[in-house]
Motif scaffolding. Sequence first.
Motif, mmCIF file in Angstrom:
data_model
loop_
_atom_site.group_PDB
_atom_site.id
_atom_site.type_symbol
_atom_site.label_atom_id
_atom_site.label_comp_id
_atom_site.label_asym_id
_atom_site.label_seq_id
_atom_site.Cartn_x
_atom_site.Cartn_y
_atom_site.Cartn_z
ATOM 1 N N THR A 153 0.832 -1.212 0.000
ATOM 2 C CA THR A 153 0.000 0.000 0.000
ATOM 3 C C THR A 153 0.858 1.250 0.000
ATOM 4 O O THR A 153 0.623 2.193 -0.779
ATOM 5 C CB THR A 153 -0.942 0.000 1.210
ATOM 6 N N PHE A 154 1.884 1.284 0.862
ATOM 7 C CA PHE A 154 2.762 2.446 0.919
ATOM 8 C C PHE A 154 3.500 2.648 -0.409
ATOM 9 O O PHE A 154 3.581 3.767 -0.928
ATOM 10 C CB PHE A 154 3.779 2.293 2.050
ATOM 11 N N GLN A 155 4.034 1.561 -0.962
ATOM 12 C CA GLN A 155 4.773 1.678 -2.215
ATOM 13 C C GLN A 155 3.851 2.039 -3.375
ATOM 14 O O GLN A 155 4.246 2.781 -4.284
ATOM 15 C CB GLN A 155 5.490 0.356 -2.522
ATOM 16 N N PHE A 156 2.637 1.523 -3.352
ATOM 17 C CA PHE A 156 1.683 1.848 -4.410
ATOM 18 C C PHE A 156 1.418 3.352 -4.441
ATOM 19 O O PHE A 156 1.450 3.978 -5.512
ATOM 20 C CB PHE A 156 0.388 1.076 -4.177
ATOM 21 N N PHE A 157 1.165 3.947 -3.289
ATOM 22 C CA PHE A 157 0.915 5.388 -3.252
ATOM 23 C C PHE A 157 2.181 6.176 -3.561
ATOM 24 O O PHE A 157 2.113 7.233 -4.187
ATOM 25 C CB PHE A 157 0.355 5.784 -1.881
ATOM 26 N N THR A 158 3.337 5.671 -3.134
ATOM 27 C CA THR A 158 4.580 6.373 -3.422
ATOM 28 C C THR A 158 4.846 6.452 -4.916
ATOM 29 O O THR A 158 5.273 7.493 -5.440
ATOM 30 C CB THR A 158 5.754 5.663 -2.724
ATOM 31 N N LEU A 159 4.605 5.359 -5.629
ATOM 32 C CA LEU A 159 4.906 5.305 -7.054
ATOM 33 C C LEU A 159 3.787 5.864 -7.927
ATOM 34 O O LEU A 159 4.051 6.390 -9.009
ATOM 35 C CB LEU A 159 5.187 3.853 -7.471
ATOM 36 N N PHE A 160 2.543 5.783 -7.466
ATOM 37 C CA PHE A 160 1.422 6.114 -8.329
ATOM 38 C C PHE A 160 0.791 7.470 -8.055
ATOM 39 O O PHE A 160 -0.041 7.923 -8.846
ATOM 40 C CB PHE A 160 0.337 5.035 -8.203
ATOM 41 N N SER A 161 1.152 8.133 -6.959
ATOM 42 C CA SER A 161 0.519 9.419 -6.638
ATOM 43 C C SER A 161 0.725 10.432 -7.754
ATOM 44 O O SER A 161 -0.207 11.127 -8.177
ATOM 45 C CB SER A 161 1.074 9.959 -5.309
ATOM 46 N N SER A 162 1.960 10.539 -8.241
ATOM 47 C CA SER A 162 2.239 11.498 -9.305
ATOM 48 C C SER A 162 1.525 11.130 -10.594
ATOM 49 O O SER A 162 1.055 12.005 -11.333
ATOM 50 C CB SER A 162 3.748 11.579 -9.549
ATOM 51 N N LEU A 163 1.407 9.816 -10.876
ATOM 52 C CA LEU A 163 0.716 9.389 -12.095
ATOM 53 C C LEU A 163 -0.771 9.717 -12.025
ATOM 54 O O LEU A 163 -1.372 10.145 -13.023
ATOM 55 C CB LEU A 163 0.915 7.892 -12.316
ATOM 56 N N PHE A 164 -1.383 9.519 -10.869
ATOM 57 C CA PHE A 164 -2.791 9.871 -10.729
ATOM 58 C C PHE A 164 -2.999 11.381 -10.864
ATOM 59 O O PHE A 164 -4.001 11.825 -11.422
ATOM 60 C CB PHE A 164 -3.320 9.392 -9.367
ATOM 61 N N TYR A 165 -2.033 12.147 -10.367
ATOM 62 C CA TYR A 165 -2.140 13.605 -10.512
ATOM 63 C C TYR A 165 -2.080 13.992 -11.990
ATOM 64 O O TYR A 165 -2.894 14.785 -12.473
ATOM 65 C CB TYR A 165 -1.023 14.299 -9.739
ATOM 66 N N VAL A 166 -1.117 13.433 -12.718
ATOM 67 C CA VAL A 166 -0.977 13.750 -14.144
ATOM 68 C C VAL A 166 -2.197 13.283 -14.925
ATOM 69 O O VAL A 166 -2.678 13.968 -15.840
ATOM 70 C CB VAL A 166 0.307 13.103 -14.713
ATOM 71 N N ALA A 167 -2.736 12.124 -14.567
ATOM 72 C CA ALA A 167 -3.839 11.559 -15.335
ATOM 73 C C ALA A 167 -5.161 12.278 -15.108
ATOM 74 O O ALA A 167 -5.937 12.472 -16.058
ATOM 75 C CB ALA A 167 -3.991 10.070 -14.992
ATOM 76 N N PHE A 168 -5.428 12.708 -13.858
ATOM 77 C CA PHE A 168 -6.766 13.184 -13.543
ATOM 78 C C PHE A 168 -6.846 14.628 -13.065
ATOM 79 O O PHE A 168 -7.952 15.176 -12.998
ATOM 80 C CB PHE A 168 -7.392 12.280 -12.469
ATOM 81 N N PHE A 169 -5.700 15.258 -12.717
ATOM 82 C CA PHE A 169 -5.774 16.616 -12.178
ATOM 83 C C PHE A 169 -4.961 17.632 -12.975
ATOM 84 O O PHE A 169 -5.302 18.806 -12.998
ATOM 85 C CB PHE A 169 -5.296 16.635 -10.717
ATOM 86 N N LEU A 170 -3.875 17.188 -13.611
ATOM 87 C CA LEU A 170 -3.009 18.109 -14.325
ATOM 88 C C LEU A 170 -3.775 18.802 -15.451
ATOM 89 O O LEU A 170 -4.348 18.155 -16.323
ATOM 90 C CB LEU A 170 -1.802 17.377 -14.905
ATOM 91 N N GLY A 171 -3.775 20.149 -15.426
ATOM 92 C CA GLY A 171 -4.418 20.916 -16.479
ATOM 93 C C GLY A 171 -5.915 21.053 -16.343
ATOM 94 O O GLY A 171 -6.566 21.624 -17.228
ATOM 95 N N ARG A 172 -6.523 20.547 -15.241
ATOM 96 C CA ARG A 172 -7.975 20.587 -15.104
ATOM 97 C C ARG A 172 -8.437 21.562 -14.028
ATOM 98 O O ARG A 172 -9.644 21.732 -13.836
ATOM 99 C CB ARG A 172 -8.512 19.187 -14.795
ATOM 100 N N ILE A 173 -7.507 22.174 -13.319
ATOM 101 C CA ILE A 173 -7.885 23.118 -12.270
ATOM 102 C C ILE A 173 -7.133 24.428 -12.451
ATOM 103 O O ILE A 173 -6.825 25.125 -11.500
ATOM 104 C CB ILE A 173 -7.603 22.522 -10.878
ATOM 105 N N ASN A 174 -6.844 24.767 -13.707
ATOM 106 C CA ASN A 174 -6.035 25.958 -13.975
ATOM 107 C C ASN A 174 -6.841 27.245 -13.925
ATOM 108 O O ASN A 174 -6.281 28.308 -13.672
ATOM 109 C CB ASN A 174 -5.410 25.873 -15.370
ATOM 110 N N GLY A 175 -8.128 27.169 -14.215
ATOM 111 C CA GLY A 175 -8.896 28.377 -14.427
ATOM 112 C C GLY A 175 -8.864 28.761 -15.896
ATOM 113 O O GLY A 175 -8.642 27.925 -16.768
ATOM 114 N N TYR A 176 -9.059 30.034 -16.178
ATOM 115 C CA TYR A 176 -9.040 30.501 -17.559
ATOM 116 C C TYR A 176 -8.518 31.930 -17.568
ATOM 117 O O TYR A 176 -8.413 32.585 -16.510
ATOM 118 C CB TYR A 176 -10.439 30.417 -18.193
ATOM 119 N N PRO A 177 -8.154 32.475 -18.741
ATOM 120 C CA PRO A 177 -7.590 33.834 -18.801
ATOM 121 C C PRO A 177 -8.485 34.846 -18.120
ATOM 122 O O PRO A 177 -9.676 34.943 -18.399
ATOM 123 C CB PRO A 177 -7.495 34.092 -20.316
#
Length: 587
Positions: free
Chosen positions: A290-314
């Motif tokens: 469980t610890f290793q899963f979150f250590t290795l996958f936290s950044s991937l989940f961020y890139v997959a589901f959050f990156l670029g989706r909470i930026n706002g707009y101009p």
Amino acid sequence: AGKVFFGVCAPEEIFAKYKYLLKVSDACNWSGEQKCDLSVSFCTRDYFGEKVALYYLWLGWYTRMLVPAAVIGIVVFLYGLAFFNTSPLIHEVCDSNITMCPRCDIRCSVWNLSDTCTNAKVSQLFDNEGTVAFAMFMAIWATLFLELWKRHRALHVSKWKVFDWCEEEEELILEIVNNPQCKPKEFRHSYLRSIVVLLLVTLVLVVIIGLAHALVICRVLTAILLSQSEWDFFRDHATTIAMLSGAVLHYITIQVMTRVNKTVAFKLCEFEKTRSFAATEKRFTVKMFTFQFFTLFSSLFYVAFFLGRINGYPGNYVRIAGKWRLEEVKLCFRRTKAKKMRRKCGNCYRKACREEEGNFNLCDLCKLRSWLDNYDLNDVNAFSLFNEFLEMVLQFSFTTIFVAAFPLAPLLALINNIFEIRLDAIKMVSLERRLVPKKTNDIGVWTRILEAVGVMAVIANGLVIGISSDFIPRLVYRYHYGPCATSNSTSMDCMTGYINNTLATAFMSNDKVREDFNYKDYRNDEDQSLTSQFWLILALRFAFVILFEHVVVMCKFIAAWFIPDSPIRVKNDRLDDKLRRLKKELQ
């Protein structure tokens, strides 16, 4: 009067008691024909015991099952490659003259949409219609892999006569052999300890997730500071340098947290005061994975589901601290000591000891030198095999959970495992001390972990396709907003104009916007409000995720029900074996 059993020497009466108690408890079918002297056997099970043999059996089965997954992954990749030069989406990006918003507030100029031509081509290879079918296949493949593995395991443990082996009875037998007057260590349960362990595990997971967010913020701040640097090189390559530095920090974090996770998992198991070593091993396995899963996958989940989706707009960007935009961008000593001890032993001049063949006993000097050579190897412990399983199960997680984003993952896993099997064998035989042989009839708690990973694969792949990819927006455009939906013309590709449809315009009439720019979003050009197309796409995204998960989960249950855990041949063989043993006891 010593006896060699799995490389362990002990008096004859010890093995007699052990075999008799196994026969009484029915924990193991110990037939009279079975040999105890296994020192001359080179089979994995005979030399390392069933526990190590099952690891290689599982790894070999996993590797063979990767072959069809790798083949279909290659077909999906070639499918995307076939439309590489004819896709109108790629031409719209590469031939575009649209001006896009600056990536930062200071010293960042506008950029052209055509600058992302390479990214559009790469995206077309992995984000296409074939990816959906492949993600469904891999979710069902994970279930088939586990169900067929259970049958494969049952076939071999039946041959090894350990099908009815019981871990608790094995421990009791060993205790009785050592001390006939022993008392069993009773089971205990404390709700208070369980609550404390649960809170501590949650705290560790929060820290791990917090570190992943800290790395993201660190990368953003690095890009901002470099973009404001007086050096032209740093300004021009701010994003690249920030990305590389973030990758290095992520690697360092993984290495540090791996050691921290192992220590914390051990301490939590000690705090729980488990009844036996087997129970400790199971709980440690669950916590560490469980610890290793979150250590290795936290950044991937961020890139997959959050990156670029909470930026706002101009004019209304999400900022950090109200200022920065969120998405701008001991072994050596042992060997020396062993060499000194070998020199003190002297040399053997006995001719028989130097012969390669023949049945004879080595002299005491040669035996001592052989022991020193074995002592010179790398040390092992009870959790050495755990590390091998952890590595492969994490790879299984990478291969199944994010396969929708990278269809070639099974192929890379297959290539890795072809070498992994042989490297593990070389390491165990030649580079490490021999593991203490242990009897078992299953891979233990790893089976449940693999089942949990299979469920997570269904959820993650559904979210990747439904939320992260452009699969749903493309379908909506093709059948509702595109040229094929608004007219009867067949001379134009149905996806023509899709890129322009996904862009919104920021006007200089807005006080917070300096110039007219385009940015990717479904917003009204007048007041920047979300359009009806955005809400339609959002509703269809969630509908797809729900439909995808229900269909795949249903297929998984059907596959699990359809395939029995044990082959009929194994059941009949066990039935005949029990009948033969009962007749023998009656006689």
